[in-house]
Design an enzyme around this catalytic site. Sequence first.
Site, PDB file in Angstrom:
ATOM      1  N   GLU A 200      -9.699  -1.979   5.636  1.00  0.00           N
ATOM      2  CA  GLU A 200     -10.335  -1.732   6.930  1.00  0.00           C
ATOM      3  C   GLU A 200     -11.507  -2.703   7.145  1.00  0.00           C
ATOM      4  O   GLU A 200     -11.961  -3.351   6.201  1.00  0.00           O
ATOM      5  CB  GLU A 200     -10.837  -0.280   6.974  1.00  0.00           C
ATOM      6  CG  GLU A 200      -9.734   0.769   6.829  1.00  0.00           C
ATOM      7  CD  GLU A 200      -8.958   1.013   8.136  1.00  0.00           C
ATOM      8  OE1 GLU A 200      -9.030   0.171   9.051  1.00  0.00           O
ATOM      9  OE2 GLU A 200      -8.275   2.053   8.220  1.00  0.00           O
TER      10      GLU A 200
ATOM     11  N   ASN B 210      -7.186  -2.712  14.446  1.00  0.00           N
ATOM     12  CA  ASN B 210      -8.581  -3.127  14.241  1.00  0.00           C
ATOM     13  C   ASN B 210      -8.674  -4.346  13.314  1.00  0.00           C
ATOM     14  O   ASN B 210      -9.736  -4.658  12.797  1.00  0.00           O
ATOM     15  CB  ASN B 210      -9.408  -1.965  13.688  1.00  0.00           C
ATOM     16  CG  ASN B 210      -8.870  -1.454  12.353  1.00  0.00           C
ATOM     17  OD1 ASN B 210      -7.950  -2.037  11.785  1.00  0.00           O
ATOM     18  ND2 ASN B 210      -9.444  -0.376  11.857  1.00  0.00           N
TER      19      ASN B 210
ATOM     20  N   HIS C 211      -6.991  -4.686  10.465  1.00  0.00           N
ATOM     21  CA  HIS C 211      -6.787  -4.440   9.037  1.00  0.00           C
ATOM     22  C   HIS C 211      -5.500  -5.089   8.537  1.00  0.00           C
ATOM     23  O   HIS C 211      -4.538  -5.251   9.284  1.00  0.00           O
ATOM     24  CB  HIS C 211      -6.891  -2.950   8.685  1.00  0.00           C
ATOM     25  CG  HIS C 211      -5.764  -2.075   9.115  1.00  0.00           C
ATOM     26  ND1 HIS C 211      -5.933  -1.009   9.966  1.00  0.00           N
ATOM     27  CD2 HIS C 211      -4.443  -2.076   8.782  1.00  0.00           C
ATOM     28  CE1 HIS C 211      -4.763  -0.406  10.134  1.00  0.00           C
ATOM     29  NE2 HIS C 211      -3.853  -1.025   9.435  1.00  0.00           N
TER      30      HIS C 211
ATOM     31  N   ASP D 255       0.819  -1.212   0.000  1.00  0.00           N
ATOM     32  CA  ASP D 255       0.000   0.000   0.000  1.00  0.00           C
ATOM     33  C   ASP D 255       0.853   1.262   0.000  1.00  0.00           C
ATOM     34  O   ASP D 255       2.080   1.193   0.183  1.00  0.00           O
ATOM     35  CB  ASP D 255      -0.966   0.006   1.196  1.00  0.00           C
ATOM     36  CG  ASP D 255      -0.292  -0.414   2.502  1.00  0.00           C
ATOM     37  OD1 ASP D 255       0.948  -0.408   2.575  1.00  0.00           O
ATOM     38  OD2 ASP D 255      -1.012  -0.734   3.459  1.00  0.00           O
TER      39      ASP D 255
HETATM   40  C1  GLP Z   1      -0.467   0.435   8.579  1.00  0.00           C
HETATM   41  C2  GLP Z   1      -0.089  -0.372   7.336  1.00  0.00           C
HETATM   42  C3  GLP Z   1      -0.334  -1.830   7.547  1.00  0.00           C
HETATM   43  C4  GLP Z   1       0.335  -2.265   8.828  1.00  0.00           C
HETATM   44  C5  GLP Z   1      -0.327  -1.560   9.987  1.00  0.00           C
HETATM   45  C6  GLP Z   1       0.231  -1.957  11.345  1.00  0.00           C
HETATM   46  O1  GLP Z   1      -1.797   0.757   8.639  1.00  0.00           O
HETATM   47  N1  GLP Z   1      -0.763   0.054   6.157  1.00  0.00           N
HETATM   48  O2  GLP Z   1       0.169  -2.538   6.435  1.00  0.00           O
HETATM   49  O3  GLP Z   1       0.245  -3.635   9.001  1.00  0.00           O
HETATM   50  O4  GLP Z   1      -0.104  -0.177   9.797  1.00  0.00           O
HETATM   51  O5  GLP Z   1       1.373  -1.211  11.601  1.00  0.00           O
HETATM   52  P1  GLP Z   1       2.334  -1.364  12.825  1.00  0.00           P
HETATM   53  O6  GLP Z   1       3.216  -2.510  12.473  1.00  0.00           O
HETATM   54  O7  GLP Z   1       3.062  -0.065  12.861  1.00  0.00           O
HETATM   55  O8  GLP Z   1       1.516  -1.610  14.016  1.00  0.00           O
END
Ligand code: GLP
Length: 233
Positions: free
Chosen positions: A143, A136, A138, A69
Amino acid sequence: MTPIWERLPDYNALSARAATILLESVRNEPDIVLGLPTGRTPLGMYQRIVAQCAREYHRFKEVTTFNLDEYARIPREHEGSYATYMRRNLFDHVDVQKTHIPNGMAPDLDEECTRYEQEIADAGGIGLTFLGLGRNGHIAFNEPGTPFSSRTRVVELSESTRAANAEFFPDREPPSQAITMGIGTILESKRIVLLAMGSTKHEAIARLRSRKVDASFPASALWTHRHVHVLLA
Ligand code: GLP
């Protein structure tokens, strides 16, 4: 194949395990197509890959990567962009050449999503995807409520996701939109490794562990996939 559920003693062990899986896969299949995540969780994995590559040459020349993404309307050079993250944490340190990240600055974002899907198809599909887990539930930026058949598209970010990522945008409001691979796109990867750690993820991990497949919890789509490996710390 039954999904593999592996609990590691701490974040270091999780990162080392993830890096080993990635490097072994590249060694066994030098032209592998990888799906790559961003966020805090995979940082340790990238650090280990870079350190390993400095010690012993690992060939990434034939590897192709597709990031999951990217934020919309954030220049690639911005500190908070995933393009910057990938350059800093991996691309500047290994000899990878065929890297792909959605272009959040494309004049027509919908067209960019179609183009990205086509690029994945042209590369022969993704062989191994690493995923983080949102608080959440995702995955990438899919989402809660996202259909499991979804493809790469422009999405609105939830308030909780924006708040979780606000620290990366000290100079401006966190972005409200992003381009993300869809859940359907992710599920087409031949193998998937999910990394989850941290106290903010306990609830999400507990829901994942229940193995109840439900669109209100996007990561549960992984239980419909045959080759999933979950690494927890
Ligand atoms: C973002 C990214 C996700 C990632 C998530 C969790 O929203 N787009 O791909 O998995 O954050 O991130 P973190 O590892 O910082 O908790």
